[in-house]
Design an enzyme around this catalytic site. Structure first.
Site, PDB file in Angstrom:
ATOM      1  N   ASP A  20       1.823 -12.111  10.136  1.00 43.47           N
ATOM      2  CA  ASP A  20       1.687 -10.877   9.381  1.00 43.47           C
ATOM      3  C   ASP A  20       0.842 -11.117   8.134  1.00 43.47           C
ATOM      4  O   ASP A  20       0.503 -12.258   7.804  1.00 43.47           O
ATOM      5  CB  ASP A  20       3.041 -10.243   9.051  1.00 43.47           C
ATOM      6  CG  ASP A  20       3.822 -11.000   7.982  1.00 43.47           C
ATOM      7  OD1 ASP A  20       3.309 -11.998   7.441  1.00 43.47           O
ATOM      8  OD2 ASP A  20       4.962 -10.581   7.690  1.00 43.47           O
ATOM      9  N   ASN A  64      -1.566  -1.747   0.017  1.00 48.62           N
ATOM     10  CA  ASN A  64      -1.240  -0.322   0.071  1.00 48.62           C
ATOM     11  C   ASN A  64      -1.031   0.266  -1.320  1.00 48.62           C
ATOM     12  O   ASN A  64      -1.460   1.390  -1.608  1.00 48.62           O
ATOM     13  CB  ASN A  64       0.020  -0.115   0.919  1.00 48.62           C
ATOM     14  CG  ASN A  64      -0.244  -0.293   2.402  1.00 48.62           C
ATOM     15  OD1 ASN A  64      -1.355  -0.046   2.878  1.00 48.62           O
ATOM     16  ND2 ASN A  64       0.770  -0.744   3.138  1.00 48.62           N
ATOM     17  N   ASP A  82       2.600  -4.500   9.802  1.00 46.61           N
ATOM     18  CA  ASP A  82       1.527  -5.503   9.682  1.00 46.61           C
ATOM     19  C   ASP A  82       1.862  -6.765  10.452  1.00 46.61           C
ATOM     20  O   ASP A  82       1.278  -7.819  10.211  1.00 46.61           O
ATOM     21  CB  ASP A  82       1.267  -5.830   8.204  1.00 46.61           C
ATOM     22  CG  ASP A  82       2.468  -6.491   7.529  1.00 46.61           C
ATOM     23  OD1 ASP A  82       3.606  -6.071   7.828  1.00 46.61           O
ATOM     24  OD2 ASP A  82       2.276  -7.415   6.718  1.00 46.61           O
ATOM     25  N   ASP A 114      -4.916   0.311   6.315  1.00 43.82           N
ATOM     26  CA  ASP A 114      -5.278   0.460   7.730  1.00 43.82           C
ATOM     27  C   ASP A 114      -6.571  -0.284   8.046  1.00 43.82           C
ATOM     28  O   ASP A 114      -6.726  -0.857   9.134  1.00 43.82           O
ATOM     29  CB  ASP A 114      -5.440   1.944   8.082  1.00 43.82           C
ATOM     30  CG  ASP A 114      -4.107   2.656   8.188  1.00 43.82           C
ATOM     31  OD1 ASP A 114      -3.060   1.978   8.190  1.00 43.82           O
ATOM     32  OD2 ASP A 114      -4.108   3.908   8.266  1.00 43.82           O
TER      33      ASP A 114
END
Length: 306
Positions: free
Chosen positions: A181, A189, A224, A198
């Site tokens: 991840d 974010n 993620d 994204d």
């Protein structure tokens, strides 16, 4: 006299049907294989004149250029008196390829064997069937893919993992699994917004797609988190693949709205079948624990399952 009249009436009726039929009809001499007659519909369908058909063998007409297949079909008719091709390609005189349904029967006329071939143009039907199959394949593809990254989705990975485990167990092959991840993904974010987040996931998906074999299963597991299943791969090779991915990510340059955003890193856990588990549940638990340790030990690293 009445029998003669009935015969003439029957012949006339057949001739009208032959001329008006909305399928191509071709008549052959069953002994010699010579074409004796064709109806107007077949002339229109294939573009050859009646003269180009009559008194020729089937394989001497351009539409039936595959001599060997045409001769084999004729021999089959002489033996079996019936053949059917549901999807036969024929070449028209102007070069177009059409798909036809080809049905032939043998019957007696005045004591002589005659072969009647009914030829139906199914090109439009075939195109519709092909389009339907492509549509179904597309829907199937969409149902197993993650729309953001293009990788397989979690459901597909879990189904495939079960099959791969059965195969690995049966053949006594090892299998690697990598879970990874993005380190501190929340930061992206919070700093740049979810759209930028994204973009990071898409770029990571592209990296994974470019670094897996055809038989590997790379999926977005959720958020993620990503998983790669590597069939028939040893612990050493799996570890090497994970370390290479870890390094590649450090060199990614991502543009968002025309500007470069800060680089990111990933942490990876590695587990091996059968050493770290013999079921999907056990393997996923082991690789998840390895990823957690990679986070705890400082991130941007690869950790093997204990």
């Amino acid at each position: 006299m009445e029998d003669v009249q009935n015969l003439k009436t029957s012949e006339l009726r057949y001739r009208r049907l032959f001329e008006a039929a909305q399928d191509g009809i071709l008549l052959l001499d069953a002994e010699m294989g010579m074409i004796t007659d064709v109806n107007p519909f077949l002339v229109d369908m294939l573009g050859y004149t009646r003269k180009e058909f009559v008194k020729k063998k089937l394989w001497e007409v351009g539409a039936f250029q595959d001599v060997e297949t045409s001769q084999e079909a004729f021999e089959a008719l002489q033996k079996n008196e019936y053949i059917r091709y549901e999807d036969l390609p024929l070449r028209t005189k102007d070069g177009r390829l059409i798909q036809v349904e080809f049905v032939s029967n043998v019957y007696l006329v005045g004591g002589e064997k005659v072969i009647q071939c009914n030829i139906r143009d199914i090109t439009e039907r075939k195109q519709a069937q092909d389009a339907l199959l492509k549509s179904q394949e597309l829907l199937r593809e969409l149902s197993v893919r993650d729309h953001l990254t293009g990788l397989f989705n979690r459901r597909y990975m879990e189904e495939t993992l079960e099959r791969e485990l059965l195969r690995a167990s049966r053949n006594e092959f090892p299998m690697g699994i990598i879970m990874l991840d993005v380190d501190d993904f929340k930061h992206f974010n919070d700093t740049y917004g979810h759209v930028a987040g994204d973009a990071v996931l898409r770029e990571l998906g592209n990296l994974l797609l470019g670094n897996v074999r055809g038989e590997d299963i790379a999926c977005r597991y959720g958020g993620d988190e990503f998983i790669i299943v590597l069939p028939d791969v040893s612990q050493g090779v799996t570890l090497e693949r994970a370390e290479r991915l870890c390094e590649h990510v450090q060199h990614l340059n991502i543009l968002f709205e025309g500007k470069a955003i800060e680089k990111f890193t990933i942490s990876l856990g590695v587990a091996i079948f059968p050493k770290d588990g013999t079921t999907s549940l056990a393997l996923l638990k082991a690789v998840d624990a390895a990823l957690y340790r990679a986070k705890q030990e400082g991130r941007s690293r690869v950790v093997m399952a204990s």
